[in-house]
Design an enzyme around this catalytic site. Structure first.
Site, PDB file in Angstrom:
ATOM      1  N   LYS A  35       0.846  -1.212   0.000  1.00  0.00           N
ATOM      2  CA  LYS A  35       0.000   0.000   0.000  1.00  0.00           C
ATOM      3  C   LYS A  35       0.879   1.259   0.000  1.00  0.00           C
ATOM      4  O   LYS A  35       0.666   2.199  -0.756  1.00  0.00           O
ATOM      5  CB  LYS A  35      -0.862  -0.027   1.273  1.00  0.00           C
ATOM      6  CG  LYS A  35      -2.163   0.710   1.169  1.00  0.00           C
ATOM      7  CD  LYS A  35      -2.940   0.556   2.481  1.00  0.00           C
ATOM      8  CE  LYS A  35      -4.385   0.249   2.215  1.00  0.00           C
ATOM      9  NZ  LYS A  35      -5.236   0.245   3.397  1.00  0.00           N
ATOM     10  N   LEU A 253     -33.485   9.065   6.123  1.00  0.00           N
ATOM     11  CA  LEU A 253     -34.873   8.578   6.166  1.00  0.00           C
ATOM     12  C   LEU A 253     -35.277   8.088   4.776  1.00  0.00           C
ATOM     13  O   LEU A 253     -36.400   8.337   4.353  1.00  0.00           O
ATOM     14  CB  LEU A 253     -35.821   9.698   6.610  1.00  0.00           C
ATOM     15  CG  LEU A 253     -36.013   9.907   8.103  1.00  0.00           C
ATOM     16  CD1 LEU A 253     -37.103  10.932   8.371  1.00  0.00           C
ATOM     17  CD2 LEU A 253     -36.345   8.603   8.840  1.00  0.00           C
ATOM     18  N   CYS A 263     -18.944   0.558   9.034  1.00  0.00           N
ATOM     19  CA  CYS A 263     -19.160   1.159  10.365  1.00  0.00           C
ATOM     20  C   CYS A 263     -20.440   0.702  11.069  1.00  0.00           C
ATOM     21  O   CYS A 263     -20.373   0.128  12.151  1.00  0.00           O
ATOM     22  CB  CYS A 263     -19.143   2.677  10.249  1.00  0.00           C
ATOM     23  SG  CYS A 263     -17.509   3.302   9.818  1.00  0.00           S
TER      24      CYS A 263
HETATM   25  N1  LIG Z   1     -14.365   3.946   6.763  1.00  0.00           N
HETATM   26  C1  LIG Z   1     -15.106   4.915   7.274  1.00  0.00           C
HETATM   27  O1  LIG Z   1     -15.967   5.492   6.591  1.00  0.00           O
HETATM   28  C2  LIG Z   1     -14.920   5.347   8.706  1.00  0.00           C
HETATM   29  C3  LIG Z   1     -15.517   6.543   9.147  1.00  0.00           C
HETATM   30  C4  LIG Z   1     -15.324   6.935  10.464  1.00  0.00           C
HETATM   31  C5  LIG Z   1     -14.575   6.148  11.324  1.00  0.00           C
HETATM   32  N2  LIG Z   1     -14.024   4.979  10.880  1.00  0.00           N
HETATM   33  C6  LIG Z   1     -13.208   4.179  11.810  1.00  0.00           C
HETATM   34  O2  LIG Z   1     -11.833   4.427  11.528  1.00  0.00           O
HETATM   35  C7  LIG Z   1     -11.060   3.234  11.726  1.00  0.00           C
HETATM   36  C8  LIG Z   1     -10.326   2.878  10.457  1.00  0.00           C
HETATM   37  O3  LIG Z   1     -11.280   2.596   9.450  1.00  0.00           O
HETATM   38  P1  LIG Z   1     -10.868   2.482   7.915  1.00  0.00           P
HETATM   39  O4  LIG Z   1     -12.118   2.244   7.160  1.00  0.00           O
HETATM   40  O5  LIG Z   1      -9.986   3.595   7.553  1.00  0.00           O
HETATM   41  O6  LIG Z   1     -10.009   1.115   7.967  1.00  0.00           O
HETATM   42  P2  LIG Z   1      -9.094   0.497   6.833  1.00  0.00           P
HETATM   43  O7  LIG Z   1      -9.165  -0.981   7.026  1.00  0.00           O
HETATM   44  O8  LIG Z   1      -9.430   1.080   5.506  1.00  0.00           O
HETATM   45  O9  LIG Z   1      -7.629   1.019   7.210  1.00  0.00           O
HETATM   46  C9  LIG Z   1      -6.920   0.597   8.331  1.00  0.00           C
HETATM   47  C10 LIG Z   1      -5.444   0.557   7.956  1.00  0.00           C
HETATM   48  O10 LIG Z   1      -4.672   0.299   9.127  1.00  0.00           O
HETATM   49  C11 LIG Z   1      -3.544  -0.468   8.742  1.00  0.00           C
HETATM   50  N3  LIG Z   1      -2.922  -1.100   9.909  1.00  0.00           N
HETATM   51  C12 LIG Z   1      -3.387  -2.110  10.678  1.00  0.00           C
HETATM   52  N4  LIG Z   1      -2.487  -2.427  11.645  1.00  0.00           N
HETATM   53  C13 LIG Z   1      -1.454  -1.579  11.494  1.00  0.00           C
HETATM   54  C14 LIG Z   1      -0.208  -1.403  12.170  1.00  0.00           C
HETATM   55  N5  LIG Z   1       0.135  -2.185  13.215  1.00  0.00           N
HETATM   56  N6  LIG Z   1       0.631  -0.433  11.743  1.00  0.00           N
HETATM   57  C15 LIG Z   1       0.310   0.329  10.690  1.00  0.00           C
HETATM   58  N7  LIG Z   1      -0.842   0.225   9.997  1.00  0.00           N
HETATM   59  C16 LIG Z   1      -1.712  -0.731  10.390  1.00  0.00           C
HETATM   60  C17 LIG Z   1      -4.120  -1.440   7.729  1.00  0.00           C
HETATM   61  O11 LIG Z   1      -3.120  -2.013   6.906  1.00  0.00           O
HETATM   62  C18 LIG Z   1      -5.078  -0.538   6.963  1.00  0.00           C
HETATM   63  O12 LIG Z   1      -4.462   0.030   5.815  1.00  0.00           O
HETATM   64  C19 LIG Z   1     -12.047   2.177  12.209  1.00  0.00           C
HETATM   65  O13 LIG Z   1     -12.066   2.166  13.603  1.00  0.00           O
HETATM   66  C20 LIG Z   1     -13.385   2.691  11.674  1.00  0.00           C
HETATM   67  O14 LIG Z   1     -14.478   2.244  12.445  1.00  0.00           O
HETATM   68  C21 LIG Z   1     -14.162   4.571   9.587  1.00  0.00           C
END
Ligand SMILES: NC(=O)c1ccc[n+]([C@@H]2O[C@H](COP(=O)([O-])OP(=O)(O)OC[C@H]3O[C@@H](n4cnc5c(N)ncnc54)[C@H](O)[C@@H]3O)[C@@H](O)[C@H]2O)c1
Length: 432
Positions: A35, A253, A263
């Protein structure tokens, strides 16, 4: 300010690049090396409108960088945002916090000067307390501060949502941390975002309560839609009539398929699990989860009725398979329930999605990805509009496909029945 985003996914990458665009120096870290290599070459691993241009601009002007070296990146930064995943635990319903704690341990050995460590990931109440404990094992408490800053952006609208948020929530009891973070967000606050500073635990819960409430709104209108179908009422009239009341508001709605995505499904389960831990019964959210889990079955029952109870050998097309438009995210999309079920019943399925082929369906029998809307719908018995992409909003089905007329089941209520029926097709929608 030097910022470090740990986890370069939908949240970490978008907020990282937006912070860089506001003038900060940002490094986005991920342990997925391929990535990071892609990003360094200017390739974006996710589909998010506007993101690649913003990444290119800020990478070029050197405000944005990418790294797989977490420890070095932490050492060189002032503010560390944890943005890793918090999925549902395998075989359970609580949040799997292993990524959060692994990252916290790595951060712990890299604190060389005062740092603010912030959870932007959605984490259950008291996770901040646990992170603080991990960091305290190796570091004097004066060397760091742990805060919560839940993220409310929506995939597909992420850049706009980050740049013009309704609110910025900061959870910290530390004055200095609050001041630094308010300053970091001041460009957004001055453009009209409300700023709320509260306790760390409250900030953690605000995120779950907000997602559970939005999931409840969707589920509520989906159930009202079921009633409307029985009594010849258009659910859209109900949504408009309810939404005009400012106490209710019209957003979220719109009746349609089950809510999905990365999420709502996991966060509704996780808040129940937190409540169980603290011996509290969140009965409303429990029934929302149950109702939503039943939603795909209700829509599949309608498919069954529409096809006169004969699914075997029927050619069914899905227009859109992601959980919503403008994202490539398939996590918990309702198509993941519907397509396997129909395939098992012997249907021959074509699907088209603007974000391309989905590996999730590659092992299913008789499920084929098509690269155009036309090739997907040609020869179909039933076309299901599953996702509300703009690409599907003005299709002239009659001009696009000559010959055989198919049935259209518009699960997003994009079209009016008269518009489609005038073209000679049978048309079904939701809640009407
Ligand atoms: N996707 C959304 O729309 C959204 C919106 C608000 C909040 N969130 C929250 O944000 C958080 C992340 O969501 P996301 O959708 O971005 O997840 P995602 O899976 O797209 O990204 C997470 C990233 O973290 C990396 N990662 C994991 N372990 C790691 C480590 N030890 N060191 C470095 N990188 C590491 C993964 O490789 C991945 O690229 C979650 O808790 C989610 O609930 C997501």
């Amino acid at each position: 300010m030097k910022l470090c985003m740990i986890g370069t996914g939908y949240v970490g990458l978008v907020s990282g690049v937006c912070f860089a665009d506001l003038g900060n120096e940002v490094v986005c870290v991920d342990n997925n090396i391929s990535k990071i290599n892609l990003l360094k070459k200017g390739k974006i691993p996710i589909y998010e409108p506007g993101l690649s241009e913003l990444v290119a601009k800020n990478f070029k002007n050197k405000r944005l960088n990418f790294s797989s070296d977490l420890k070095k990146s932490v050492r060189e930064s002032d503010i560390i945002f944890i943005c890793v995943g918090t999925p549902t635990k395998k075989g359970g319903s609580s949040a799997d916090l292993s990524q959060i704690y692994n990252v916290s341990k790595e951060i712990s050995s890299s604190i060389n000067k005062f740092k603010i460590i912030i959870t932007k990931s959605t984490v259950p109440v008291t996770t901040g307390d646990e992170i603080e404990k991990i960091l305290s094992k190796k570091n004097n408490k004066k060397k760091f501060s742990v805060a919560s800053n839940p993220e409310f952006l929506r995939e597909g609208e992420a850049i706009r949502d980050f740049t013009y948020p309704d609110r910025v929530v900061i959870g910290t009891n530390d004055k200095k941390t609050g001041k630094i973070l308010k300053n970091l967000y001041s460009p957004l606050i001055s453009k009209g975002a409300s700023y709320l500073q509260t306790s760390r635990r409250a900030a953690e819960l605000i995120k779950y309560a907000s997602n559970a409430f939005l999931a409840t709104k969707i589920t509520f209108i989906n159930e009202i839609a079921n009633l409307c179908e029985k009594i010849d009422i258009n659910v859209e009239d109900i949504s408009i009539g309810m939404g005009l009341d400012k106490r209710i508001g019209g957003r979220f709605l719109r009746a349609g398929p089950a809510y999905g995505g990365s999420c709502f499904p996991k966060d509704t389960k996780a808040i129940i699990s937190t409540a169980d831990k603290f011996k509290t019964n969140l009965s409303v959210i429990k029934s929302v989860i149950k109702s939503n889990e039943n939603r795909s079955k209700i829509l599949l029952d309608r498919v069954y009725q529409i096809l006169n109870k004969k699914i075997r050998k029927k050619k069914i097309t899905f227009l859109g398979v992601t959980f919503k438009a403008n994202t490539d995210d398939m996590r918990d999309s309702s198509s993941l329930k519907m397509i396997p079920w129909l395939s098992k019943k012997g249907a021959i399925i074509n699907y088209f999605d603007p974000t391309g082929l989905k590996k999730e369906f590659s092992k299913l029998k008789n499920v084929t990805h098509q690269t155009t809307i036309k090739s997907a719908i040609e020869g179909s018995d039933l076309v299901i509009i599953h996702t509300e992409w703009n690409d599907f909003k003005s299709i002239n089905f009659k001009n696009l496909v000559k010959g055989k007329k198919f049935i259209i089941f518009d699960m997003r209520n994009i079209y009016s029945s008269s518009k489609i029926e005038d073209q000679g097709f049978r048309y079904y929608s939701v809640g009407k």
